[in-house]
Design a protein around this motif. Structure first.
Motif, mmCIF file in Angstrom:
data_model
loop_
_atom_site.group_PDB
_atom_site.id
_atom_site.type_symbol
_atom_site.label_atom_id
_atom_site.label_comp_id
_atom_site.label_asym_id
_atom_site.label_seq_id
_atom_site.Cartn_x
_atom_site.Cartn_y
_atom_site.Cartn_z
ATOM 1 N N VAL A 47 0.844 -1.195 0.000
ATOM 2 C CA VAL A 47 0.000 0.000 0.000
ATOM 3 C C VAL A 47 0.879 1.244 0.000
ATOM 4 O O VAL A 47 1.911 1.277 0.690
ATOM 5 N N CYS A 48 0.470 2.266 -0.742
ATOM 6 C CA CYS A 48 1.184 3.545 -0.754
ATOM 7 C C CYS A 48 0.191 4.661 -0.412
ATOM 8 O O CYS A 48 -0.815 4.834 -1.103
ATOM 9 N N ALA A 69 5.396 3.400 -5.089
ATOM 10 C CA ALA A 69 4.193 2.962 -5.802
ATOM 11 C C ALA A 69 4.521 2.546 -7.233
ATOM 12 O O ALA A 69 4.003 1.543 -7.733
ATOM 13 N N ILE A 70 5.376 3.307 -7.888
ATOM 14 C CA ILE A 70 5.761 3.013 -9.276
ATOM 15 C C ILE A 70 6.595 1.737 -9.347
ATOM 16 O O ILE A 70 6.412 0.887 -10.223
ATOM 17 N N LYS A 71 7.502 1.581 -8.412
ATOM 18 C CA LYS A 71 8.431 0.448 -8.424
ATOM 19 C C LYS A 71 7.860 -0.816 -7.768
ATOM 20 O O LYS A 71 8.342 -1.924 -8.009
ATOM 21 N N ILE A 130 2.200 -4.182 4.198
ATOM 22 C CA ILE A 130 3.248 -3.214 4.526
ATOM 23 C C ILE A 130 3.040 -1.977 3.661
ATOM 24 O O ILE A 130 2.763 -2.094 2.464
ATOM 25 N N SER A 131 3.109 -0.817 4.277
ATOM 26 C CA SER A 131 2.817 0.411 3.535
ATOM 27 C C SER A 131 4.016 1.343 3.475
ATOM 28 O O SER A 131 4.810 1.420 4.416
ATOM 29 N N ALA A 132 4.100 2.036 2.354
ATOM 30 C CA ALA A 132 4.985 3.192 2.227
ATOM 31 C C ALA A 132 4.093 4.391 2.512
ATOM 32 O O ALA A 132 3.095 4.609 1.821
ATOM 33 N N SER A 133 4.407 5.161 3.540
ATOM 34 C CA SER A 133 3.486 6.187 4.029
ATOM 35 C C SER A 133 4.182 7.522 4.244
ATOM 36 O O SER A 133 5.298 7.583 4.768
ATOM 37 N N SER A 134 3.485 8.595 3.863
ATOM 38 C CA SER A 134 4.029 9.937 4.087
ATOM 39 C C SER A 134 3.564 10.510 5.423
ATOM 40 O O SER A 134 3.699 11.706 5.666
ATOM 41 N N SER A 135 3.008 9.654 6.287
ATOM 42 C CA SER A 135 2.491 10.108 7.575
ATOM 43 C C SER A 135 3.614 10.229 8.610
ATOM 44 O O SER A 135 4.783 10.345 8.256
ATOM 45 N N ARG A 163 2.339 -3.145 8.835
ATOM 46 C CA ARG A 163 3.673 -2.552 8.960
ATOM 47 C C ARG A 163 3.761 -1.258 8.154
ATOM 48 O O ARG A 163 3.205 -1.166 7.060
ATOM 49 N N THR A 164 4.481 -0.288 8.704
ATOM 50 C CA THR A 164 4.552 1.045 8.104
ATOM 51 C C THR A 164 5.998 1.493 7.928
ATOM 52 O O THR A 164 6.793 1.405 8.869
ATOM 53 N N LEU A 165 6.304 1.990 6.748
ATOM 54 C CA LEU A 165 7.600 2.598 6.458
ATOM 55 C C LEU A 165 7.347 4.065 6.134
ATOM 56 O O LEU A 165 6.620 4.380 5.185
ATOM 57 N N LEU A 166 7.912 4.964 6.932
ATOM 58 C CA LEU A 166 7.720 6.395 6.734
ATOM 59 C C LEU A 166 8.733 6.953 5.749
ATOM 60 O O LEU A 166 9.904 6.563 5.761
ATOM 61 N N MET A 167 8.294 7.920 4.928
ATOM 62 C CA MET A 167 9.190 8.556 3.953
ATOM 63 C C MET A 167 8.492 9.784 3.384
ATOM 64 O O MET A 167 7.341 10.071 3.711
#
Length: 467
Positions: free
Chosen positions: A341-342, A455-457, A423-428, A442-446
């Motif tokens: 998820v993004c 999201a593209i990759k 697992i998410s890539a999140s701007s939060s 699971r959350t990865l912040l960036m």
């Protein structure tokens, strides 16, 4: 103790008195409320037969529980509907301005107050939300407070607080391409730790901050709390004034020049004394990603998950817990980590400049197969502005969902939630266990641009490859 800083000046100007306990009774100039922490506070007032003392100093909106797909009333979630009804009723009964859905001004509380010009230099601001520190970007002293303190502000327009120490955090130099304000604050927290700011206010200073626009400064101040600081602020300057001029609640006419003169006087003195000073070089900051379960567990996108031996002894226990929870092993490159998820949005990164940067990455590209990617504007105004610029079309053409304003998956008190072990890539702003709606998610912040890249990759990747 510190002397001559903006924090000291604003604190002194708003001090009503010193309580027998030694705490300061501090006047609160602006009180922001939403649907989550206010119902109980209003109930407490009723129990004591108390009224809101200065209703004109309280502003309400709805953000945490609002759905971002279908906002038709009544909400499908009966509890969410009950909460918004309670806020509507409390605001009506107490003559409090409420920016509801469809008003044109609804959105995340920390997005709408600045864009309306409610947030101004020299203010004391309180809200029942930990990321109230965002407003410090304007040279305000802004605190997140608990529900009983929301009650206190409604009843007395004051808070009893211990005065903080002040740490000056200087960042100097130019950020490299692909490095954003989000990377700056993640790098600071990584270095100083999630408890490093306990007992402090953070003053963000240096040439890197003087070059940042207001939305970038808000991103940094927003996450001061994640580094343990009670608040974070930037001294006001011409960039601040240019942002505020002509906003709805900004001073007008002759009052504008008077306001600027006063705001200028509040900036930290050249010879101000600080309790601590820490200096960073902007060129040392890489695009940063969290790998663990606290915002302090961050690394550069081209780095590997640290081994226990590489960490301070006091950080090893939480690291071992993070390895297990995140299914990452020591020495593993963070780049290439598959995601499901993004999410682009939140009070940290849901403003127009955030969406523009993410759209630059999305334009002409496609979201990877199997990835759920969505963009949630921080307010109705941000949404309208983004659509006027065609950003919604760029995102949708790339395969992102374009949503209605709200807090969304930042804390998942609404239908936007992770499922199972996703697992998410999140701007939060927080990557705690279960933060995004699943007890095992699971959350990865960036940064937003890094989320768009993921999201593209279909995996964590270096935004610099797509610039």
């Amino acid at each position: 103790m510190s002397k001559g800083t903006l924090f000291d000046k604003v604190w002194e100007l708003h001090t009503v008195g010193t309580l027998p306990s030694g705490l300061t009774q501090l006047f609160i100039g602006l009180h922001l409320i939403h649907e989550v922490t206010s119902p109980q506070a209003f109930a407490m007032l009723k129990e004591r037969d108390l009224k809101v003392l200065f209703p004109q100093r309280t502003i309400a909106t709805v953000d945490h529980i609002v759905p971002t797909e279908n906002q038709a009333r009544p909400f499908v979630d009966s509890m969410a509907e009950e909460m918004i009804q309670a806020l509507e009723k409390s605001c009506q009964e107490n003559d409090i301005t409420f920016y509801n859905i469809g008003s044109g001004n609804q959105g995340i509380v920390h997005v709408i107050a600045p864009e309306l010009g409610l947030t101004q230099p020299g203010m004391t601001i309180a809200c029942g939300d930990s990321h109230t520190s965002s407003h410090g970007a304007f040279g305000a002293i802004a605190f997140g407070i608990g529900t009983s303190q929301v009650r206190d502000v409604l009843a007395s327009q004051t808070l009893s607080l211990s005065k903080l120490k002040v740490r000056k955090i200087e960042v100097n130099g130019n950020l490299k391409p692909g490095v954003y304000a989000k990377d700056v604050i993640l790098h600071i927290i990584r270095t100083l730790g999630v408890k490093g700011g306990v007992g402090y206010a953070y003053e963000f200073a240096g040439t890197t901050f003087t070059q940042m626009n207001m939305e970038e400064r808000m991103t940094v101040c927003n996450m001061a709390i994640e580094g343990g600081a009670r608040c974070g602020y930037v001294n006001p300057d011409q960039i601040t004034y240019d942002y505020l001029q002509n906003r709805d609640f900004a001073p007008k006419g002759a009052d504008w020049e008077k306001a600027i003169a006063w705001w200028e006087s509040l900036s930290s003195n050249a010879d101000a004394e600080y309790d601590d000073i820490v200096v960073f070089n902007a060129e040392d900051i890489p695009p940063t990603v969290t790998w663990g379960i606290t915002p302090g567990q961050g690394i550069g996108v081209d780095e590997k998950v640290p081994t226990a031996a590489e960490l301070l002894e006091e950080d090893r226990f939480i690291a071992e817990e993070a390895y297990r929870y995140m299914d990452l092993y020591p020495g593993q490159p963070i780049q290439g980590t598959k995601i499901d998820v993004c999410f682009i949005g939140s009070c940290t990164n849901g403003r127009i400049s955030d969406l523009r940067e993410a759209a630059k990455i999305a334009q002409g590209r496609q979201v990877a197969k199997g990835i759920k990617a969505f963009v949630v504007p921080g307010s109705e105004r941000v949404k309208k502005e983004a659509e006027a610029e065609g950003l919604d079309k760029i995102f949708q053409a790339a395969g992102f969902e374009w949503r209605e304003p709200g807090c969304s998956m930042c804390l998942a008190m609404n239908p936007d939630k992770l499922q199972g072990r996703q697992i998410s890539a999140s701007s939060s702003n927080r990557n705690f266990k279960g933060r995004q709606g699943s007890s095992s998610g699971r959350t990865l912040l960036m940064s937003p641009a890094m989320v768009a890249t993921a999201a593209i990759k279909g995996e964590i990747a270096d935004v610099r490859e797509l610039l």
